[in-house]
Design a protein around this motif. Structure first.
Motif, short mmCIF file in Angstrom:
data_model
loop_
_atom_site.label_atom_id
_atom_site.label_comp_id
_atom_site.label_asym_id
_atom_site.label_seq_id
_atom_site.Cartn_x
_atom_site.Cartn_y
_atom_site.Cartn_z
N HIS A 1 -3.68 7.54 72.15
CA HIS A 1 -3.47 8.97 71.97
C HIS A 1 -2.08 9.39 72.44
CE1 HIS A 1 -4.33 13.20 71.65
NE2 HIS A 1 -4.05 13.37 72.94
N HIS B 1 -3.30 2.09 75.24
CA HIS B 1 -4.62 2.72 75.15
C HIS B 1 -5.52 2.35 76.33
CE1 HIS B 1 -7.46 5.13 72.97
NE2 HIS B 1 -8.34 4.18 72.90
N ARG C 1 1.02 5.48 69.58
CA ARG C 1 0.14 5.89 68.48
C ARG C 1 0.24 4.94 67.29
NH1 ARG C 1 1.43 12.36 68.78
NH2 ARG C 1 0.00 12.78 70.51
#
Length: 94
Positions: free
Chosen positions: A32, A46, A26
């Motif tokens: 996420h 990601h 993150r």
């Protein structure tokens, strides 16, 4: 070709790698969460699949590897910055 970074995080035997790696993903990859690839590897970038974290429970390490050599320096900078911010111990892998 997979290239390992020179630095690893030293973790306790009871460390839950996914939680720590999700925080890292993150903060440094705008992801996420850290996504388990198998029992020891996590995708942290990601969905690009250019950087992975590898939990080495025998050594109490979390190591990082890059798909491309040119990503190693930037990834190591992120690994070191996160470790410093969060009080993690860093060891040289090689």
């Amino acid at each position: 070709m997979t290239v390992y970074c020179n630095y690893v995080w030293k973790v306790d035997a009871d460390t839950e790698p996914r939680d720590l790696l999700t925080q890292f993903a993150r903060e440094h990859f705008h992801a996420h969460e850290a996504v388990p690839i198998d029992t020891t590897q996590y995708g942290i970038d990601h969905g690009l699949n250019d950087v992975r974290a590898v939990f080495k429970s025998e050594q109490h390490w979390i190591a990082f590897c890059c798909r491309y050599q040119h990503d190693v320096v930037a990834t190591e900078s992120k690994v070191l910055a996160f470790a410093q911010t969060h009080g993690l111990t860093v060891e040289r892998m090689r």
